[in-house]
Design a protein around this motif. Sequence first.
Motif, mmCIF file in Angstrom:
data_model
loop_
_atom_site.group_PDB
_atom_site.id
_atom_site.type_symbol
_atom_site.label_atom_id
_atom_site.label_comp_id
_atom_site.label_asym_id
_atom_site.label_seq_id
_atom_site.Cartn_x
_atom_site.Cartn_y
_atom_site.Cartn_z
ATOM 1 N N MET A 90 0.819 -1.203 0.000
ATOM 2 C CA MET A 90 0.000 0.000 0.000
ATOM 3 C C MET A 90 0.858 1.260 0.000
ATOM 4 O O MET A 90 0.538 2.246 -0.669
ATOM 5 N N ASN A 91 1.943 1.239 0.727
ATOM 6 C CA ASN A 91 2.842 2.398 0.715
ATOM 7 C C ASN A 91 3.395 2.654 -0.678
ATOM 8 O O ASN A 91 3.533 3.813 -1.099
ATOM 9 N N ALA A 92 3.716 1.599 -1.402
ATOM 10 C CA ALA A 92 4.228 1.765 -2.767
ATOM 11 C C ALA A 92 3.169 2.389 -3.665
ATOM 12 O O ALA A 92 3.471 3.270 -4.494
ATOM 13 N N ILE A 93 1.925 1.955 -3.514
ATOM 14 C CA ILE A 93 0.837 2.506 -4.335
ATOM 15 C C ILE A 93 0.592 3.972 -3.981
ATOM 16 O O ILE A 93 0.471 4.829 -4.867
ATOM 17 N N ILE A 94 0.533 4.266 -2.696
ATOM 18 C CA ILE A 94 0.262 5.635 -2.256
ATOM 19 C C ILE A 94 1.375 6.571 -2.713
ATOM 20 O O ILE A 94 1.112 7.687 -3.195
ATOM 21 N N HIS A 95 2.614 6.152 -2.575
ATOM 22 C CA HIS A 95 3.723 7.008 -2.991
ATOM 23 C C HIS A 95 3.674 7.278 -4.487
ATOM 24 O O HIS A 95 3.926 8.393 -4.944
ATOM 25 N N GLU A 96 3.317 6.269 -5.258
ATOM 26 C CA GLU A 96 3.212 6.471 -6.700
ATOM 27 C C GLU A 96 2.081 7.439 -7.033
ATOM 28 O O GLU A 96 2.197 8.257 -7.944
ATOM 29 N N ASN A 97 0.992 7.353 -6.300
ATOM 30 C CA ASN A 97 -0.105 8.311 -6.474
ATOM 31 C C ASN A 97 0.369 9.742 -6.235
ATOM 32 O O ASN A 97 0.073 10.645 -7.009
ATOM 33 N N ILE A 98 1.086 9.947 -5.160
ATOM 34 C CA ILE A 98 1.563 11.291 -4.820
ATOM 35 C C ILE A 98 2.460 11.824 -5.920
ATOM 36 O O ILE A 98 2.300 12.960 -6.394
ATOM 37 N N MET A 99 3.403 11.014 -6.358
ATOM 38 C CA MET A 99 4.398 11.475 -7.331
ATOM 39 C C MET A 99 3.788 11.684 -8.716
ATOM 40 O O MET A 99 4.168 12.597 -9.448
ATOM 41 N N GLU A 100 2.831 10.856 -9.078
ATOM 42 C CA GLU A 100 2.271 10.910 -10.429
ATOM 43 C C GLU A 100 1.276 12.048 -10.610
ATOM 44 O O GLU A 100 1.234 12.675 -11.666
ATOM 45 N N PHE A 101 0.468 12.340 -9.590
ATOM 46 C CA PHE A 101 -0.665 13.234 -9.791
ATOM 47 C C PHE A 101 -0.545 14.564 -9.066
ATOM 48 O O PHE A 101 -1.524 15.306 -8.971
#
Length: 520
Positions: A431-442
Amino acid sequence: MKGLKTIIIIATAAMTLTACNDYLDIMPENALPTEKMWKSKSDVESALFAGYYNLRSSIQTHLIPLGELRAGCVKRRSANDLDKLDIKPTSGDFTDWNIFYKVIADANGVIANAGKAQSNDATYTTEEMNSHLCEAYFLRALGYFYIVRNWRDAPLILQPVESDDMELYVTQSKESEIIAQIKKDLLTAIDLGAAKETFDTTWETKGRATIWAIYALMTDVCMWNQDFDEAITYADLILESKSPYAPRFMSTASHSSWFTIFNPGNSEESIFELQFSSIMPDGSGYQTNDLPTLFYNDNTTTYMLSQTLTQELNQDASQILTRFNGDIDMYGRTRYGSYVAQENSLTGYVWKYLGGTTITEPRTTEYYDPNFIIYRVAEIMLMKAEALVMRNMGENTEDNTAAIELVNQIRQRTNLQDATVSPSSGLSAIMNAIIHENIMEFIGEGRTWYDLLRVGRYKDPSGTVDFTSEFFINNVSTYNETAGGSKIRSVLLDENAWYLPVNDEEILHNDKLVQNPYYE
């Protein structure tokens, strides 16, 4: 500030006859009496375009600040109450929900009166009417989805206000009722079978509600409501579609490929974006906007990236340069103009709005026309990844593998290494990997606060993972450098503080409204 009743009456009356493709350029100024409306197809289109216009008008006042500032990845150069998590019922325009109710009023008018317009216009076909109704249901659902994520409980108004005699002084409906209505509207739009896969022009296909936009919003609503299997179903209607008109993930790992999402916009990856410029049949429709200047890294800019986020972006850039010996387009997501120029910077550019077609040069002022994207395919991919992990609380290896693959597709486009998690890494790590990718991408796209809050609302039946603390409060504490860690924790431990107060003037106009208890 006008009360809700007055706002909706004005919005309902302000649907004058305009050409179908004029809504990007002007908003009708002269209101027609309601009895003179709904004479033709053009009346319906006028009301729809007023809805899109009102939604676009909320970008600077609501969509960006409400979707970004509390999370802190984006901050104002001059901090306001949102940055500080010091919100009060008197705190500025962003506590005023009326811009969203204007969108809803426009949609309500279409839903209630499109049939009347068809009966008065022999050229207005049932197919056209149903297509317009699909757009109206989408706009109403989207308006209420912004309201429910920000205020939780709010008045649920489903009829147009066509006279001052109609009762609008009503109390709030509960979040569960509003979510149920949002889903009902979207299902109605789908069941009509008239939502378009594509319009006649690219700007319409990306700037009006297609079936893909309806699926995207339904995916988002299901995630908010923790209907994970349902979210995966609607995400796959986009991601696995064989239609030649379906949006597609732009996977090429280069600056020129990625950047076409934002410059000139209306790309293959886009699902729904608010338009500032378009190519009309007569060549008109060009409009500049303030998005590039809002995010410029100088002393006059409104927004800048937090130092923590800037450092993380620089770490990504350093990784890419090391892997490819510096001979690459090191972009993706919010990437800067020049790594060398930004290497020691404390605040980075949001390059998706500011950047030009070359790697190092920003847009010139005549190209200050990026659109504001509400949904794109990468977002659907990451929501699906989150749903896959959450539906079995990280205990299903197959789901975890699929989720990680979706994350890595986005990282590979950015020329980053794959995420350092495996299907057996456990719920928190994935979940941390998904959340971090969300932050960086959007970042800068008006989503970060909603994404963090959505995850913070999840519950682990086993009690092993505290989603509120680990994924919500900790991330806000990491990035929000304005409020400070102790203040953030003390505020966000109260669930009522996750939502905005009812503006004090609304309560003044309507004594049936109940204030959020955190702000009493």
